[in-house]
Design an enzyme around this catalytic site. Structure first.
Site, PDB file in Angstrom:
ATOM      1  N   ASP A   1       1.686  10.523   3.033  1.00 32.52           N
ATOM      2  CA  ASP A   1       2.743  11.103   4.598  1.00 32.52           C
ATOM      3  C   ASP A   1       1.357  12.244   4.417  1.00 32.52           C
ATOM      4  O   ASP A   1       0.850  13.414   4.209  1.00 32.52           O
ATOM      5  CB  ASP A   1       3.430  12.080   3.585  1.00 32.52           C
ATOM      6  CG  ASP A   1       4.590  12.514   4.814  1.00 32.52           C
ATOM      7  OD1 ASP A   1       3.865  12.020   5.659  1.00 32.52           O
ATOM      8  OD2 ASP A   1       5.291  12.709   3.892  1.00 32.52           O
TER       9      ASP A   1
ATOM     10  N   CYS B   1      22.308  45.959 -14.830  1.00 32.44           N
ATOM     11  CA  CYS B   1      22.253  47.062 -15.898  1.00 32.44           C
ATOM     12  C   CYS B   1      22.580  48.727 -15.090  1.00 32.44           C
ATOM     13  O   CYS B   1      22.710  49.699 -15.714  1.00 32.44           O
ATOM     14  CB  CYS B   1      21.393  47.430 -17.059  1.00 32.44           C
ATOM     15  SG  CYS B   1      19.933  47.809 -16.615  1.00 32.44           S
TER      16      CYS B   1
ATOM     17  N   LYS C   1       2.365   4.198   1.620  1.00 28.35           N
ATOM     18  CA  LYS C   1       2.482   5.343   2.481  1.00 28.35           C
ATOM     19  C   LYS C   1       2.020   7.086   2.477  1.00 28.35           C
ATOM     20  O   LYS C   1       3.167   6.819   1.907  1.00 28.35           O
ATOM     21  CB  LYS C   1       3.775   4.335   3.098  1.00 28.35           C
ATOM     22  CG  LYS C   1       3.266   5.238   4.072  1.00 28.35           C
ATOM     23  CD  LYS C   1       5.024   4.505   5.540  1.00 28.35           C
ATOM     24  CE  LYS C   1       5.176   5.068   6.726  1.00 28.35           C
ATOM     25  NZ  LYS C   1       5.089   6.633   7.233  1.00 28.35           N
TER      26      LYS C   1
ATOM     27  N   LYS D   1      10.661   2.765   2.735  1.00 32.16           N
ATOM     28  CA  LYS D   1      10.623   4.307   2.947  1.00 32.16           C
ATOM     29  C   LYS D   1      11.512   4.786   1.741  1.00 32.16           C
ATOM     30  O   LYS D   1      12.547   3.783   1.222  1.00 32.16           O
ATOM     31  CB  LYS D   1      11.342   5.073   3.715  1.00 32.16           C
ATOM     32  CG  LYS D   1      10.843   4.068   5.501  1.00 32.16           C
ATOM     33  CD  LYS D   1       9.659   6.081   5.211  1.00 32.16           C
ATOM     34  CE  LYS D   1       9.982   7.127   5.778  1.00 32.16           C
ATOM     35  NZ  LYS D   1      10.154   7.331   7.380  1.00 32.16           N
TER      36      LYS D   1
ATOM     37  N   CYS E   1      19.237  47.370 -11.004  1.00 30.64           N
ATOM     38  CA  CYS E   1      18.826  46.026 -11.924  1.00 30.64           C
ATOM     39  C   CYS E   1      20.525  45.479 -11.491  1.00 30.64           C
ATOM     40  O   CYS E   1      21.847  45.829 -11.911  1.00 30.64           O
ATOM     41  CB  CYS E   1      19.045  46.338 -12.698  1.00 30.64           C
ATOM     42  SG  CYS E   1      18.618  44.789 -14.178  1.00 30.64           S
TER      43      CYS E   1
ATOM     44  N   CYS F   1      18.805  46.100 -21.346  1.00 24.59           N
ATOM     45  CA  CYS F   1      19.715  45.832 -20.671  1.00 24.59           C
ATOM     46  C   CYS F   1      19.921  44.800 -21.120  1.00 24.59           C
ATOM     47  O   CYS F   1      19.457  43.593 -21.571  1.00 24.59           O
ATOM     48  CB  CYS F   1      18.676  45.478 -19.472  1.00 24.59           C
ATOM     49  SG  CYS F   1      19.322  44.559 -18.136  1.00 24.59           S
TER      50      CYS F   1
ATOM     51  N   GLU G   1       1.005  -1.391  -0.109  1.00 28.86           N
ATOM     52  CA  GLU G   1      -0.063   0.206   0.014  1.00 28.86           C
ATOM     53  C   GLU G   1       0.724   1.696   0.085  1.00 28.86           C
ATOM     54  O   GLU G   1       1.727   1.379   0.708  1.00 28.86           O
ATOM     55  CB  GLU G   1      -1.018   0.026   1.371  1.00 28.86           C
ATOM     56  CG  GLU G   1      -1.056  -1.221   1.567  1.00 28.86           C
ATOM     57  CD  GLU G   1      -2.202  -1.273   2.767  1.00 28.86           C
ATOM     58  OE1 GLU G   1      -2.047  -0.069   3.396  1.00 28.86           O
ATOM     59  OE2 GLU G   1      -3.389  -2.232   2.720  1.00 28.86           O
TER      60      GLU G   1
ATOM     61  N   TYR H   1      -6.668   1.820   5.776  1.00 30.16           N
ATOM     62  CA  TYR H   1      -6.405   0.936   5.316  1.00 30.16           C
ATOM     63  C   TYR H   1      -6.192  -0.415   6.658  1.00 30.16           C
ATOM     64  O   TYR H   1      -5.884  -1.162   6.280  1.00 30.16           O
ATOM     65  CB  TYR H   1      -5.036   1.341   5.367  1.00 30.16           C
ATOM     66  CG  TYR H   1      -4.271   1.795   5.897  1.00 30.16           C
ATOM     67  CD1 TYR H   1      -4.132   1.301   7.912  1.00 30.16           C
ATOM     68  CD2 TYR H   1      -4.277   3.754   5.832  1.00 30.16           C
ATOM     69  CE1 TYR H   1      -3.326   2.668   8.746  1.00 30.16           C
ATOM     70  CE2 TYR H   1      -3.048   3.875   6.672  1.00 30.16           C
ATOM     71  CZ  TYR H   1      -3.016   3.867   7.756  1.00 30.16           C
ATOM     72  OH  TYR H   1      -2.700   4.899   8.826  1.00 30.16           O
TER      73      TYR H   1
ATOM     74  N   CYS I   1      13.613  45.424 -14.575  1.00 25.41           N
ATOM     75  CA  CYS I   1      14.393  46.302 -14.246  1.00 25.41           C
ATOM     76  C   CYS I   1      13.460  47.028 -15.796  1.00 25.41           C
ATOM     77  O   CYS I   1      13.362  46.262 -17.064  1.00 25.41           O
ATOM     78  CB  CYS I   1      15.824  45.042 -15.080  1.00 25.41           C
ATOM     79  SG  CYS I   1      16.202  46.441 -15.910  1.00 25.41           S
TER      80      CYS I   1
END
Ligand code: IVH
Length: 684
Positions: free
Chosen positions: A127, A421, A125, A324, A418, A441, A123, A235, A436
């Site tokens: 979280d 530039c 797992k 895991k 910026c 630029c 199954e 489950y 910017c």
């Protein structure tokens, strides 16, 4: 004292000290994780602490105490919710981290029952957080968290807000009372949305869907829980009073499904450990395809009689194991926050990390989105940070480990100029990002060139990032338009070290080939803010040529269904700029296609139909009606012919109406036109 004994004593003393240190750390992190829902370290780091503690305890069994974290499960329940005593404790799971770990578990289990041929259920797992539901006479009586395994928090009112959980169960042969166990979780998409909303409202962000789910079910106000995107999978049957006893875990799952509990659809039953291991490994990659987080696969012995025979060691059953996945999170040091400039001038901050391996990949950089997100997460240079990698998504900084922060760590501020530039940056109204504003630029020009040649735009093969950079750096090109004059400078190109005859000719050929790209691609390539593939294709179909688009006023653009003010203004602003117009002229001079092909209408519900629109319409303007027709694949003609299928007639129609009547063309007044669209699933 003999030397041996001194060493042993020292070893024992060290072990004792380390055990105490580890227990204090584990207790601290468990509290943060289970009670505060605000972990400071990645799960993998936490696992390491527990693994080390177990290893020392295995060598020095005299150091094991009943209150060692290895001897119990989870965190303490919070009194405010009321306590539910679990009639049968909720157990924890032992972990395996690879196929060898699974084999070792299988061997231990086989030894007890002196059989190796037992079936196993695998199954995902989930979280989230464990939950136990007690039903009495078919009604949901209580819902509780796991708590410390024997006593959990009463979260009944909150759990009732999760729609998929049955409040009433009917059926014959139902046990008078029974307990169902499972996992409550938050969807990944729901979590992203929730955090985006919290970010906008200036609220602290949740670290993960798991924390977010835990925080959500432990709200004092169930209305808050109800608004959170929670769901659950079930489950296990904890215990039952009366009813038929199931023989296998598989039977339990089928029974739960029959009673309308959500049972995970990916659960499978296998007969051999090799199949189990293959299933587990196959999910390492596939886990990202789910809209909920899983951190492993739980393997359970199917036959319940065998489960009973195998029993448990402490709080861990011998009949189950958690495989895991390699962790997707790790902690590392944030060395610097740097800023790069995007194609439209947006300044994007990113994290420079002390390189760290996560899930088999070395991560050095991670995105930080924008200044507001950096402040919400409160990430500072020098911090130890939790970094996360999920699938092929760009790594993210989850948050800082506050306990490790240096006293002088400073909050980050976006530069006011910026970084490339030096032009002062601007922030649009209501926007989080700063930009910017200098279209010259060099950083913007380079990103724009990269965009110009990219797949969704002019799609120029063999012109990757490094070649684009080289061409710009050596002054060959300033923008995409200059690419089409490179042929005149073939000899200069050949003088560059990296280029040979073949590669230069290949490059020039693919640049030539791009001249025939459809108009929509050319519009994308221009790099107008807010104009991506979809919008470009609507604009191309509607206006038919780049010149018509350039000529268009804002009113004509906003009339197009699906195109609002922001896009229209951006288009107008773009073409008002001399450099943009110069770029278009370079493309024209080079012979790049600047018209939509005849019959380029997109496939749609009105494909194959030709319309003429005349007179004054009430609800839609004529332009809007025409562009709607084009948008759904229909053709719009300016005069009536035998090929015209429909004449859409408004008030004060003139000669077109007469001609249509002569030719017998179907006439549609505004209502009939709306009805035709409606029949085709198009709503105005
Ligand atoms: S079985 C002995 N099945 O994992 C049985 N647990 O690390 C223990 N979990 O407390 C539970 N998905 O919160 C089981 N399919 C699954 C699970 C699952 C997630 C969680 C559960 C449990 C923890 C143990």
């Amino acid at each position: 004292m003999p030397k041996k004994q001194t060493d042993d004593t020292r070893d024992y003393q060290n072990a004792k000290l380390r055990v105490e240190e580890l227990r204090a750390q584990i207790a601290y992190h468990e509290h943060r994780y289970h009670v505060l829902d605000d972990p400071e370290i990645a799960d993998g780091e936490f696992d390491k602490l527990t693994i080390e503690l177990r290893a020392i305890e295995a060598q020095h069994s005299e150091l094991i105490t009943p209150d060692s974290p290895t001897q119990r499960v989870g965190g303490a329940p919070v009194e405010t919710f009321g306590i539910v005593e679990h009639r049968v404790p909720l157990l924890s799971l032992n972990n395996a981290f690879d196929a060898d770990g699974l084999r070792a578990w299988h061997k231990r289990a086989s030894n007890i029952i002196e059989r190796t041929d037992f079936a196993m259920i695998c199954e995902p797992k989930i979280d989230g957080l464990a939950c136990a539901l007690v039903y009495e006479d078919g009604r949901l009586l209580t819902a509780a968290t796991r708590g410390d395994g024997t006593r959990g928090e009463n979260i009944t009112q909150n759990v009732r807000t999760i729609r998929s959980i049955p409040q009433r169960i009917t059926g014959t042969g139902l046990p008078a009372r029974f307990e169902v166990r499972g996992e409550i979780y938050m969807t990944k998409s729901g979590f992203e949305k929730l955090n985006a909303e919290r970010g906008k409202a200036g609220l602290p962000l949740f670290a993960s869907p798991r924390n977010s789910a835990a925080g959500s079910v432990r709200q004092l106000d169930p209305k808050v829980t109800a608004a959170r995107p929670l769901d659950a999978f079930w489950y296990q049957l904890g215990w039952q009073d009366g009813g038929r006893e199931p023989a296998t875990h598989w039977d339990v799952l089928q029974w739960l499904k029959k009673l309308n509990f959500r049972v995970n659809p990916s659960i499978q039953r296998f007969g051999t450990l090799d199949d189990v291991a293959a299933f587990c490994e196959s999910w390492i990659e596939r886990r990202d395809s789910l809209d909920y987080e899983i951190d492993g696969i739980v393997i359970k012995v199917d036959e319940l009689a065998l489960q009973r025979q195998m029993g448990a060691v402490g709080r861990e059953p011998r009949w189950a194991i958690a495989y895991k996945f390699p962790p997707t999170q790790a902690t590392t040091t944030l060395l610097a926050i740097q800023v790069n400039v995007g194609r439209t001038g947006t300044l994007n901050p990113f994290a420079v990390l002390d390189p760290v391996r996560i899930g088999g990949v070395t991560v050095k950089l991670a995105t930080l989105h924008n200044e507001a997100v950096i402040h919400l997460k409160d990430v500072r240079v020098g911090d130890t940070v939790i970094v996360q990698r999920a699938g092929d998504v760009i790594p993210q900084v989850v948050g800082p480990v506050l306990s490790k922060r240096a006293a002088n760590a400073k909050r980050f501020h976006m530069p006011t100029n910026c970084p490339v530039c030096r032009t002062p940056v601007v922030r649009g109204e209501g926007e989080v990002a700063v930009r910017c504003p200098n279209r010259q630029c060099p950083a913007q020009r380079f990103r724009l060139l990269e965009h110009f040649v990219s797949r969704g735009a002019m799609d120029i093969d063999g012109l990757g990032e490094s070649i684009a950079f080289l061409l710009m750096e050596r002054g060959f090109v300033q923008d995409g338009g200059d690419l089409y004059r490179l042929r005149e400078r073939r000899d200069d190109l050949l003088a560059i070290d990296r280029f040979g005859e073949k590669s230069v000719d290949r490059l020039l050929a693919s640049i030539d080939a791009s001249k025939t790209r459809p108009l929509a691609r050319v519009i994308v390539a221009l790099g107008i803010r807010h104009v991506g593939g979809e919008v470009a294709s609507v604009l191309a179909t509607h206006f038919g040529s780049i010149d018509a688009l350039i000529e268009a006023g804002i009113d004509q653009i906003v009339e197009i269904p699906g195109i609002g003010n922001v896009i229209a203004e951006s288009v107008i602003e773009f073409f008002a700029d001399d450099d943009s117009r110069a770029l278009v002229e370079k493309l024209r001079a080079a012979g790049v296609n600047l018209r939509a092909e005849k019959g380029a209408a997109r496939e749609g519900q009105l494909s194959g139909l030709t319309f003429v629109v005349t007179g004054h319409l009430e609800r839609l303007s004529r332009d809007a009606a025409e562009s709607l027709i084009k948008q759904y694949g229909g053709a719009v003609a300016s005069s009536i012919s035998k090929k015209t299928n429909y004449l859409v007639v408004g008030a004060e129609a003139g000669s077109k109406l007469e001609k249509a009547q002569k030719l017998g063309t179907t006439l549609l007044d505004e209502d009939a036109f709306a009805a035709l669209l409606h029949e085709n699933g198009i709503e105005i």
